[in-house]
Write a protein that holds these residues in place. Sequence first.
Motif, short mmCIF file in Angstrom:
data_model
loop_
_atom_site.label_atom_id
_atom_site.label_comp_id
_atom_site.label_asym_id
_atom_site.label_seq_id
_atom_site.Cartn_x
_atom_site.Cartn_y
_atom_site.Cartn_z
N ALA A 36 0.76 -1.26 0.12
CA ALA A 36 -0.02 -0.01 0.13
C ALA A 36 0.90 1.24 -0.15
CB ALA A 36 -0.77 0.19 1.23
N LEU A 37 0.82 2.01 -1.06
CA LEU A 37 1.69 3.26 -1.14
C LEU A 37 0.88 4.25 -0.64
CD1 LEU A 37 3.06 2.62 -4.71
CD2 LEU A 37 4.13 2.20 -2.35
N GLU A 38 1.46 5.51 0.10
CA GLU A 38 0.98 6.41 0.59
C GLU A 38 1.24 7.68 -0.54
OE1 GLU A 38 0.71 9.27 4.60
OE2 GLU A 38 1.90 7.42 4.61
N LEU A 39 0.24 7.98 -1.21
CA LEU A 39 0.32 9.30 -2.21
C LEU A 39 -0.60 10.28 -1.66
CD1 LEU A 39 -0.29 6.92 -5.47
CD2 LEU A 39 2.08 8.02 -4.25
N PRO A 40 -0.07 11.62 -2.17
CA PRO A 40 -0.75 12.93 -2.13
C PRO A 40 -1.88 12.54 -3.03
CG PRO A 40 1.38 13.36 -2.42
CD PRO A 40 1.20 11.87 -2.92
N PHE A 41 -3.32 12.93 -2.58
CA PHE A 41 -4.52 13.12 -3.14
C PHE A 41 -4.76 13.34 -4.81
CE2 PHE A 41 -8.82 14.21 -4.32
CZ PHE A 41 -9.50 13.09 -4.22
N GLU A 42 -3.92 14.26 -4.86
CA GLU A 42 -3.96 14.96 -6.48
C GLU A 42 -3.17 14.02 -7.25
OE1 GLU A 42 -0.88 17.40 -4.00
OE2 GLU A 42 -2.82 16.67 -3.65
N ASP A 43 -2.17 13.17 -6.66
CA ASP A 43 -1.53 12.14 -7.66
C ASP A 43 -2.03 10.62 -7.95
OD1 ASP A 43 0.75 13.72 -8.05
OD2 ASP A 43 1.81 13.07 -6.28
N VAL A 44 -3.30 10.63 -6.82
CA VAL A 44 -3.86 9.32 -6.98
C VAL A 44 -4.65 9.02 -8.25
CG1 VAL A 44 -5.77 8.04 -5.96
CG2 VAL A 44 -4.31 9.24 -4.59
N PRO A 45 -5.33 9.75 -8.91
CA PRO A 45 -5.98 9.56 -10.31
C PRO A 45 -4.52 9.17 -11.43
CG PRO A 45 -6.98 11.30 -9.43
CD PRO A 45 -5.60 11.20 -8.45
N LYS A 46 -3.60 9.80 -11.29
CA LYS A 46 -2.42 9.61 -12.11
C LYS A 46 -1.89 8.38 -11.96
CE LYS A 46 -0.87 13.84 -11.25
NZ LYS A 46 0.26 14.92 -11.00
N PHE A 47 -1.80 7.95 -10.79
CA PHE A 47 -1.07 6.74 -10.41
C PHE A 47 -1.99 5.56 -11.04
CE2 PHE A 47 -0.63 2.82 -7.81
CZ PHE A 47 0.93 2.86 -7.99
N ILE A 48 -3.30 5.79 -10.57
CA ILE A 48 -4.20 4.53 -11.02
C ILE A 48 -4.34 4.36 -12.58
CG2 ILE A 48 -6.77 3.89 -10.82
CD1 ILE A 48 -6.80 4.88 -8.01
N HIS A 49 -4.51 5.64 -13.32
CA HIS A 49 -4.46 5.44 -14.82
C HIS A 49 -3.20 4.96 -15.21
CE1 HIS A 49 -5.18 6.94 -18.85
NE2 HIS A 49 -3.72 6.98 -18.92
N GLN A 50 -1.82 5.15 -14.61
CA GLN A 50 -0.64 4.40 -14.93
C GLN A 50 -0.81 2.74 -14.63
OE1 GLN A 50 1.21 5.32 -17.03
NE2 GLN A 50 0.72 7.57 -17.33
N GLN A 51 -1.25 2.64 -13.63
CA GLN A 51 -1.51 1.37 -12.85
C GLN A 51 -2.29 0.49 -13.97
OE1 GLN A 51 -3.37 1.00 -9.27
NE2 GLN A 51 -2.77 -1.14 -8.72
N HIS A 52 -3.25 0.94 -14.46
CA HIS A 52 -4.15 0.19 -15.38
C HIS A 52 -3.58 0.12 -16.73
CE1 HIS A 52 -7.21 -0.73 -12.50
NE2 HIS A 52 -7.12 0.30 -12.13
N TYR A 53 -2.87 1.32 -17.51
CA TYR A 53 -2.74 1.44 -18.92
C TYR A 53 -1.17 1.27 -19.19
CZ TYR A 53 -7.61 2.41 -18.79
OH TYR A 53 -8.99 2.32 -18.74
N ALA A 54 -0.27 1.55 -18.09
CA ALA A 54 0.93 1.37 -18.43
C ALA A 54 1.33 -0.17 -19.05
CB ALA A 54 1.98 1.63 -17.49
N GLU A 55 2.26 -0.09 -20.10
CA GLU A 55 2.64 -1.56 -20.36
C GLU A 55 3.30 -2.40 -19.59
OE1 GLU A 55 4.54 -1.24 -24.07
OE2 GLU A 55 3.00 -0.08 -24.76
N LEU A 56 4.21 -1.59 -18.52
CA LEU A 56 5.01 -2.23 -17.54
C LEU A 56 5.25 -1.14 -16.42
CD1 LEU A 56 6.51 -4.76 -16.43
CD2 LEU A 56 8.58 -3.78 -17.50
N MET A 57 4.83 -1.40 -15.33
CA MET A 57 5.28 -0.51 -13.99
C MET A 57 6.38 -1.21 -13.21
SD MET A 57 2.67 1.11 -11.20
CE MET A 57 2.11 2.25 -12.57
N ARG A 58 7.34 -0.84 -12.85
CA ARG A 58 8.21 -1.41 -11.89
C ARG A 58 8.34 -0.61 -10.81
NH1 ARG A 58 13.36 -4.56 -14.74
NH2 ARG A 58 13.61 -4.96 -12.76
N ILE A 59 8.25 -1.24 -9.60
CA ILE A 59 8.51 -0.68 -8.43
C ILE A 59 9.59 -1.02 -7.70
CG2 ILE A 59 7.29 -0.27 -6.07
CD1 ILE A 59 4.60 -0.48 -7.55
#
Length: 196
Positions: free
Chosen positions: A173-196
């Motif tokens: 569970a990552l702690e993100l500022p509220f304004e970054d949440v939609p951007k992160f969720i978008h990338q989580q669903h549509y990025a071809e690969l996400m590395r953490i």
Amino acid sequence: MLESKRRAIIFLVLSFLLAALAGFLFLKKIKDMNAQLGEMVEIYEANVDIPSRALIQPDQLTTRQIPKKYADDSYVVDKLSLKNQVTVVPLSKGDVITKNILKPANMVRDQNNRLITVYASGNIMFDQELEALDRVDIIISTTKGGQPVTEVFMKDVPVAMVAKSDNKFKGVALELPFEDVPKFIHQQHYAELMRI
């Protein structure tokens, strides 16, 4: 009465008397030790694994009795003092809960931040197993204008909790500022690969 029978009876009576004396002395010693240790007090410990920064629930706790003489001020002895508290470190089953690892739930998280759960999947990879309070960078690979692009999406993101199942790492569970949440969720669903 035969001499050998009389001796056997004497030895038998003598052995019973000595056994009774030994039992009496043993019980007296135990009583003295209990008096020396003093009154017992209940302290709280985890009866399941408790992740850090998760609200402590009553069913996650059990008590253990220790002599009051050995219970210092750091032990939690009052269940009400655990209400609306979180631990700042993960606890394993059997770990004793002390006051120095507790924080009020509202102080641990910034009011403007949100927790986003991320599990390992086909397009999400973790470079290593993480622990609570680690910090991570998020790198995404995607296609822009027909060209593959790999870029740093977010830097220094705090890990609030770790998800495990059967002691196997599943995600965080990552702690993100509220304004970054939609951007992160978008990338989580549509990025071809996400590395953490």
